[in-house]
Scaffold this motif. Sequence first.
Motif, PDB file in Angstrom:
ATOM      1  N   PHE A   9      79.809   8.760  -7.937  1.00 11.18           N
ATOM      2  CA  PHE A   9      80.591   9.753  -7.196  1.00 11.18           C
ATOM      3  C   PHE A   9      81.064  10.877  -8.120  1.00 11.18           C
ATOM      4  CE2 PHE A   9      83.811  11.334  -4.245  1.00 11.18           C
ATOM      5  CZ  PHE A   9      83.210  11.074  -3.023  1.00 11.18           C
ATOM      6  N   MET A  10      81.327  12.033  -7.516  1.00 16.27           N
ATOM      7  CA  MET A  10      81.922  13.140  -8.276  1.00 16.27           C
ATOM      8  C   MET A  10      83.168  12.650  -9.011  1.00 16.27           C
ATOM      9  SD  MET A  10      81.819  16.101  -5.314  1.00 16.27           S
ATOM     10  CE  MET A  10      81.688  15.022  -3.882  1.00 16.27           C
ATOM     11  N   LYS A  14      80.086  11.192 -15.208  1.00 15.50           N
ATOM     12  CA  LYS A  14      78.655  11.032 -15.518  1.00 15.50           C
ATOM     13  C   LYS A  14      78.231  11.926 -16.701  1.00 15.50           C
ATOM     14  CE  LYS A  14      77.548  12.127 -11.267  1.00 15.50           C
ATOM     15  NZ  LYS A  14      78.804  12.234 -10.508  1.00 15.50           N
ATOM     16  N   ASP A  33      73.130  19.251 -13.002  1.00 16.82           N
ATOM     17  CA  ASP A  33      73.935  20.385 -12.504  1.00 16.82           C
ATOM     18  C   ASP A  33      73.864  21.585 -13.450  1.00 16.82           C
ATOM     19  OD1 ASP A  33      74.732  19.130 -10.186  1.00 16.82           O
ATOM     20  OD2 ASP A  33      76.676  18.483 -10.965  1.00 16.82           O
ATOM     21  N   ILE A  44      77.725  26.456  -9.242  1.00 10.96           N
ATOM     22  CA  ILE A  44      77.369  25.676  -8.052  1.00 10.96           C
ATOM     23  C   ILE A  44      78.031  26.224  -6.779  1.00 10.96           C
ATOM     24  CG2 ILE A  44      77.592  23.380  -6.979  1.00 10.96           C
ATOM     25  CD1 ILE A  44      77.045  22.190  -9.748  1.00 10.96           C
ATOM     26  N   PHE A  56      70.273  24.166  -2.902  1.00 13.58           N
ATOM     27  CA  PHE A  56      70.784  23.418  -4.059  1.00 13.58           C
ATOM     28  C   PHE A  56      70.068  22.078  -4.182  1.00 13.58           C
ATOM     29  CE2 PHE A  56      73.514  20.105  -5.760  1.00 13.58           C
ATOM     30  CZ  PHE A  56      73.863  20.641  -6.994  1.00 13.58           C
ATOM     31  N   ARG A  57      69.921  21.381  -3.048  1.00 14.08           N
ATOM     32  CA  ARG A  57      69.271  20.057  -3.077  1.00 14.08           C
ATOM     33  C   ARG A  57      67.807  20.149  -3.498  1.00 14.08           C
ATOM     34  NH1 ARG A  57      73.569  17.130  -3.824  1.00 14.08           N
ATOM     35  NH2 ARG A  57      75.117  17.420  -2.204  1.00 14.08           N
ATOM     36  N   GLU A  60      67.859  20.582  -7.138  1.00  8.69           N
ATOM     37  CA  GLU A  60      68.284  19.301  -7.735  1.00  8.69           C
ATOM     38  C   GLU A  60      67.083  18.355  -7.833  1.00  8.69           C
ATOM     39  OE1 GLU A  60      71.140  16.873  -5.346  1.00  8.69           O
ATOM     40  OE2 GLU A  60      72.301  16.833  -7.196  1.00  8.69           O
ATOM     41  N   GLY A  78      73.958  14.846 -10.260  1.00  5.77           N
ATOM     42  CA  GLY A  78      75.089  15.212  -9.415  1.00  5.77           C
ATOM     43  C   GLY A  78      75.339  14.075  -8.410  1.00  5.77           C
ATOM     44  N   GLY A  79      76.565  13.991  -7.922  1.00  6.67           N
ATOM     45  CA  GLY A  79      76.960  12.879  -7.053  1.00  6.67           C
ATOM     46  C   GLY A  79      76.156  12.724  -5.773  1.00  6.67           C
ATOM     47  N   GLY A  80      75.478  13.809  -5.339  1.00  4.43           N
ATOM     48  CA  GLY A  80      74.748  13.734  -4.079  1.00  4.43           C
ATOM     49  C   GLY A  80      73.255  13.499  -4.253  1.00  4.43           C
ATOM     50  N   ASN A 116      84.750  24.121  -8.530  1.00  3.73           N
ATOM     51  CA  ASN A 116      83.278  24.206  -8.565  1.00  3.73           C
ATOM     52  C   ASN A 116      82.625  22.972  -7.934  1.00  3.73           C
ATOM     53  OD1 ASN A 116      80.923  25.658  -9.082  1.00  3.73           O
ATOM     54  ND2 ASN A 116      80.636  24.774 -11.117  1.00  3.73           N
ATOM     55  N   ARG A 117      83.288  22.410  -6.907  1.00  4.61           N
ATOM     56  CA  ARG A 117      82.685  21.293  -6.171  1.00  4.61           C
ATOM     57  C   ARG A 117      82.740  21.609  -4.672  1.00  4.61           C
ATOM     58  NH1 ARG A 117      85.085  17.389 -10.199  1.00  4.61           N
ATOM     59  NH2 ARG A 117      83.309  16.429 -11.230  1.00  4.61           N
ATOM     60  N   PRO A 118      81.745  22.396  -4.198  1.00  9.15           N
ATOM     61  CA  PRO A 118      81.784  22.828  -2.798  1.00  9.15           C
ATOM     62  C   PRO A 118      81.785  21.687  -1.785  1.00  9.15           C
ATOM     63  CG  PRO A 118      79.715  23.454  -3.880  1.00  9.15           C
ATOM     64  CD  PRO A 118      80.619  22.974  -4.943  1.00  9.15           C
ATOM     65  N   MET A 119      81.270  20.516  -2.161  1.00 11.32           N
ATOM     66  CA  MET A 119      81.261  19.385  -1.221  1.00 11.32           C
ATOM     67  C   MET A 119      82.687  18.923  -0.904  1.00 11.32           C
ATOM     68  SD  MET A 119      78.116  18.832  -0.426  1.00 11.32           S
ATOM     69  CE  MET A 119      78.093  17.226   0.372  1.00 11.32           C
ATOM     70  N   ARG A 136      78.331   7.095   0.707  1.00 12.08           N
ATOM     71  CA  ARG A 136      77.529   7.039  -0.516  1.00 12.08           C
ATOM     72  C   ARG A 136      77.643   5.750  -1.298  1.00 12.08           C
ATOM     73  NH1 ARG A 136      78.420  13.057  -3.040  1.00 12.08           N
ATOM     74  NH2 ARG A 136      77.157  14.202  -1.510  1.00 12.08           N
TER      75      ARG A 136
HETATM   76  C1  S3P Z   1      77.763  17.036  -5.575  1.00 17.42           C
HETATM   77  C2  S3P Z   1      78.229  16.689  -6.829  1.00 17.42           C
HETATM   78  C3  S3P Z   1      78.316  17.633  -7.946  1.00 17.42           C
HETATM   79  C4  S3P Z   1      77.267  18.748  -7.774  1.00 17.42           C
HETATM   80  C5  S3P Z   1      77.389  19.388  -6.420  1.00 17.42           C
HETATM   81  C6  S3P Z   1      77.201  18.395  -5.277  1.00 17.42           C
HETATM   82  C7  S3P Z   1      77.765  16.022  -4.498  1.00 17.42           C
HETATM   83  O1  S3P Z   1      78.118  16.962  -9.181  1.00 17.42           O
HETATM   84  O2  S3P Z   1      75.979  18.225  -7.947  1.00 17.42           O
HETATM   85  O3  S3P Z   1      78.655  19.991  -6.336  1.00 17.42           O
HETATM   86  O4  S3P Z   1      77.139  16.221  -3.456  1.00 17.42           O
HETATM   87  O5  S3P Z   1      78.413  14.946  -4.712  1.00 17.42           O
HETATM   88  P1  S3P Z   1      79.216  15.974  -9.847  1.00 17.42           P
HETATM   89  O6  S3P Z   1      78.974  14.610  -9.267  1.00 17.42           O
HETATM   90  O7  S3P Z   1      78.890  16.040 -11.299  1.00 17.42           O
HETATM   91  O8  S3P Z   1      80.556  16.519  -9.520  1.00 17.42           O
END
Ligand code: S3P
Length: 166
Positions: A9-10, A14, A33, A44, A56-57, A60, A78-80, A116-119, A136
């Motif tokens: 997770f964010m 990591k 990222d 981001i 973005f995906r 990624e 990244g967390g996603g 800087n975490r738009p999610m 997740r």
């Molecule tokens: C995201 C996590 C971010 C980055 C983006 C989307 C996510 O990375 O990839 O903002 O969807 O969880 P971190 O996990 O390093 O914050």
Amino acid sequence: MNNIVLVGFMGVGKSTVGKALAKRLSYEFYDSDDKIQQIAGMDITEIFKTHGEKYFRRLEYEVITAKIGQRNVVISTGGGAVMNEQLYNLLLSKAIVIHLEASLEILYHRLSNSSNRPMLDHHDLKKRIDELYELRHPIYMKAHHNVKIDGKDLNSIVEEILSIVK
Ligand code: S3P
């Protein structure tokens, strides 16, 4: 030894853990990222705003798959990233995948001033974290190994991962 991929997770650390781990192993450190931002030439938040999450995906997926075939790399994702099943399956088949796991309490705390975490751009941050975590967490748990980070310092987390992978 295979490449090591960190998922989670964010806010679990990591990038920090990946950098320290790579140093200990004399491996290259690769942060997906950072690479995405470098390619896009913007941060981001700007990428999401200008091009959308789908773009973005795609980046990624591209930056991670481009690296996974190389040797001696620690990759922080990244967390996603793991939500792309095809990408996650590829990582699971080609690398040692480590899930860094934090409790929700730690995540609420660490992400309370996140930028800087738009999610997480949401009026109710705690609720947003809960929703994403519920979605997740079961996916992260498919990693080869699970390392809990609550109450541990950077060095002990790195040592724990080293003892798993060596
Ligand atoms: C995201 C996590 C971010 C980055 C983006 C989307 C996510 O990375 O990839 O903002 O969807 O969880 P971190 O996990 O390093 O914050």
